[in-house]
Design an enzyme around this catalytic site. Structure first.
Site, PDB file in Angstrom:
ATOM      1  N   ASN A   1       0.863  -1.178   0.000  1.00  0.00           N
ATOM      2  CA  ASN A   1       0.000   0.000   0.000  1.00  0.00           C
ATOM      3  C   ASN A   1       0.899   1.227   0.000  1.00  0.00           C
ATOM      4  O   ASN A   1       1.463   1.574   1.036  1.00  0.00           O
ATOM      5  CB  ASN A   1      -0.896  -0.021   1.252  1.00  0.00           C
ATOM      6  CG  ASN A   1      -1.691   1.268   1.405  1.00  0.00           C
ATOM      7  OD1 ASN A   1      -1.789   2.062   0.466  1.00  0.00           O
ATOM      8  ND2 ASN A   1      -2.252   1.486   2.588  1.00  0.00           N
TER       9      ASN A   1
ATOM     10  N   LYS B   1       0.128   4.224  -0.294  1.00  0.00           N
ATOM     11  CA  LYS B   1      -0.551   5.420   0.234  1.00  0.00           C
ATOM     12  C   LYS B   1      -0.320   6.602  -0.726  1.00  0.00           C
ATOM     13  O   LYS B   1      -0.202   6.386  -1.927  1.00  0.00           O
ATOM     14  CB  LYS B   1      -0.079   5.746   1.647  1.00  0.00           C
ATOM     15  CG  LYS B   1      -0.092   4.511   2.545  1.00  0.00           C
ATOM     16  CD  LYS B   1       0.046   4.864   3.984  1.00  0.00           C
ATOM     17  CE  LYS B   1       0.261   3.598   4.789  1.00  0.00           C
ATOM     18  NZ  LYS B   1       0.037   3.792   6.199  1.00  0.00           N
TER      19      LYS B   1
ATOM     20  N   HIS C   1      -9.470   0.867   4.876  1.00  0.00           N
ATOM     21  CA  HIS C   1      -8.194   1.163   5.544  1.00  0.00           C
ATOM     22  C   HIS C   1      -8.458   2.127   6.700  1.00  0.00           C
ATOM     23  O   HIS C   1      -9.307   3.017   6.595  1.00  0.00           O
ATOM     24  CB  HIS C   1      -7.202   1.781   4.545  1.00  0.00           C
ATOM     25  CG  HIS C   1      -5.810   1.822   5.074  1.00  0.00           C
ATOM     26  ND1 HIS C   1      -5.402   2.776   5.976  1.00  0.00           N
ATOM     27  CD2 HIS C   1      -4.744   1.008   4.886  1.00  0.00           C
ATOM     28  CE1 HIS C   1      -4.123   2.553   6.296  1.00  0.00           C
ATOM     29  NE2 HIS C   1      -3.711   1.483   5.641  1.00  0.00           N
TER      30      HIS C   1
ATOM     31  N   GLU D   1      -6.979   4.637   7.675  1.00  0.00           N
ATOM     32  CA  GLU D   1      -6.843   6.066   7.333  1.00  0.00           C
ATOM     33  C   GLU D   1      -8.111   6.583   6.653  1.00  0.00           C
ATOM     34  O   GLU D   1      -8.472   7.747   6.808  1.00  0.00           O
ATOM     35  CB  GLU D   1      -5.586   6.269   6.465  1.00  0.00           C
ATOM     36  CG  GLU D   1      -4.329   6.088   7.309  1.00  0.00           C
ATOM     37  CD  GLU D   1      -3.111   5.587   6.550  1.00  0.00           C
ATOM     38  OE1 GLU D   1      -3.080   5.656   5.315  1.00  0.00           O
ATOM     39  OE2 GLU D   1      -2.179   5.107   7.237  1.00  0.00           O
TER      40      GLU D   1
ATOM     41  N   GLU E   1      -5.200  -4.970  10.670  1.00  0.00           N
ATOM     42  CA  GLU E   1      -4.237  -3.889  10.815  1.00  0.00           C
ATOM     43  C   GLU E   1      -4.533  -3.121  12.098  1.00  0.00           C
ATOM     44  O   GLU E   1      -5.365  -2.194  12.097  1.00  0.00           O
ATOM     45  CB  GLU E   1      -4.344  -2.926   9.626  1.00  0.00           C
ATOM     46  CG  GLU E   1      -4.041  -3.554   8.291  1.00  0.00           C
ATOM     47  CD  GLU E   1      -3.420  -2.551   7.328  1.00  0.00           C
ATOM     48  OE1 GLU E   1      -2.363  -2.857   6.799  1.00  0.00           O
ATOM     49  OE2 GLU E   1      -3.979  -1.456   7.149  1.00  0.00           O
TER      50      GLU E   1
ATOM     51  N   GLY F   1       2.303   2.489  10.499  1.00  0.00           N
ATOM     52  CA  GLY F   1       3.208   3.619  10.286  1.00  0.00           C
ATOM     53  C   GLY F   1       3.871   4.115  11.561  1.00  0.00           C
ATOM     54  O   GLY F   1       4.472   5.184  11.567  1.00  0.00           O
TER      55      GLY F   1
ATOM     56  N   SER G   1       3.490  -1.892  10.290  1.00  0.00           N
ATOM     57  CA  SER G   1       4.948  -1.850  10.465  1.00  0.00           C
ATOM     58  C   SER G   1       5.616  -3.195  10.204  1.00  0.00           C
ATOM     59  O   SER G   1       6.565  -3.557  10.890  1.00  0.00           O
ATOM     60  CB  SER G   1       5.300  -1.297  11.853  1.00  0.00           C
ATOM     61  OG  SER G   1       4.794   0.016  12.005  1.00  0.00           O
TER      62      SER G   1
HETATM   63  C1  PEP Z   1      -0.725   0.186   5.829  1.00  0.00           C
HETATM   64  O1  PEP Z   1      -0.712   1.311   5.364  1.00  0.00           O
HETATM   65  O2  PEP Z   1      -1.661  -0.572   5.548  1.00  0.00           O
HETATM   66  C2  PEP Z   1       0.380  -0.232   6.687  1.00  0.00           C
HETATM   67  C3  PEP Z   1       0.341  -1.406   7.242  1.00  0.00           C
HETATM   68  O3  PEP Z   1       1.396   0.681   6.856  1.00  0.00           O
HETATM   69  P1  PEP Z   1       2.816   0.413   7.554  1.00  0.00           P
HETATM   70  O4  PEP Z   1       3.356  -0.888   6.992  1.00  0.00           O
HETATM   71  O5  PEP Z   1       3.654   1.587   7.162  1.00  0.00           O
HETATM   72  O6  PEP Z   1       2.586   0.320   9.011  1.00  0.00           O
END
Ligand code: PEP
Length: 251
Positions: free
Chosen positions: A9, A11, A95, A97, A167, A173, A212
């Site tokens: 992803n 983003k 997601h 976000e 998640e 992040g 992460s």
């Molecule tokens: C994500 O954006 O779905 C995600 C898991 O981000 P990150 O790996 O940066 O934590």
């Protein structure tokens, strides 16, 4: 046997030039990836680049969000059919976000899931609790409610046509990863929730971990029995890191 999936992803990152370089970098290194399925979800404006660059490779591509509408006066939205027209296989829905910054409700996410399927796309359906919710001990309540929203909309048969991504919001992040045990517990909970409706569907549905995930922690997360791959944010922006996670998913 569930084929692992590693999906990137991106983003809202990159430029036309960096997107081309990243796509080519992943394409160049992918030959070592044999058993895991690999997908990238760039910003929508770069999807034509993915379409051109990845067409003759085993790498799939997809969107980061989709409209609930099929077409019409919805400025800024992108319809599922438009993603499908560029041969997208996947689209991320729900997601955190989107849920946090755009106020997307469980109901809207379920509608997006259904809209994606109607367009022939496979939704990567994100669920997860905030830090506050984890500390309150209501992780299962929150994740269960999110999963149930899709089941209520289209039955477990609809949910089983997608990929679930657990998640935890506090891990996205932040550099703070759920421990393999914490992740496995929630993945097992999600699978059991689906199994209560349809054990076969539960056994087949892929549940990705996101939050992460990096080359250094991917192998131990991916070794857990209910973790079937990863949704990768930050580490998907560097070809070498993303490819290392893909390789870890092979093991
Ligand atoms: C994500 O954006 O779905 C995600 C898991 O981000 P990150 O790996 O940066 O934590």
């Amino acid at each position: 046997m569930r084929q692992p999936l590693v999906a990137g992803n991106w983003k809202m990152n990159g430029s036309r030039q960096s997107a081309i370089e990243l796509l080519n970098g992943i394409k160049a290194g992918i030959s070592e990836v044999t058993t895991a399925e690999v997908a990238v979800c760039p910003p929508s404006i770069f999807i034509p680049l993915a379409w051109r660059t990845l067409a003759d490779t085993p790498i799939a591509w997809g969107g980061q969000d989709v409209s609930v509408h099929e077409s019409g006066a919805y400025t800024g939205e992108i319809a599922g059919s438009m993603f499908a027209d560029y041969d997208c296989k996947y689209v991320i829905v729900g997601h955190s976000e989107r849920r946090t910054y755009h106020g997307e409700s469980d109901t809207l996410v379920a509608e997006k899931f259904e809209a994606a399927r109607k367009a022939g796309l496979i939704p990567i359906f994100c669920v997860g609790e905030t830090l506050e919710e984890r500390e309150q001990g209501i992780t299962e309540q929150v994740v269960g409610r999110q999963v149930d929203a899709v089941i209520s909309r289209g039955g477990v048969g609809l949910l089983a046509q997608g990929v679930v991504a657990y998640e935890p919001v506090w891990a996205i992040g932040t550099g703070r990863t759920a421990s393999p045990e914490q992740a496995q517990d929630v993945h097992a909970f999600i699978r059991a929730r689906i199994a209560a409706h349809d054990p076969e569907a539960a056994a087949e549905v892929r549940i990705l971990y996101g939050g992460s995930m990096k080359p250094g922690n991917a192998a131990e997360l991916l070794a857990k029995p209910d973790i079937d791959g990863g949704l990768i944010g930050g580490a998907s922006l560097k070809a070498a890191d993303f490819l290392a996670i893909c390789t870890a998913a092979n093991a």
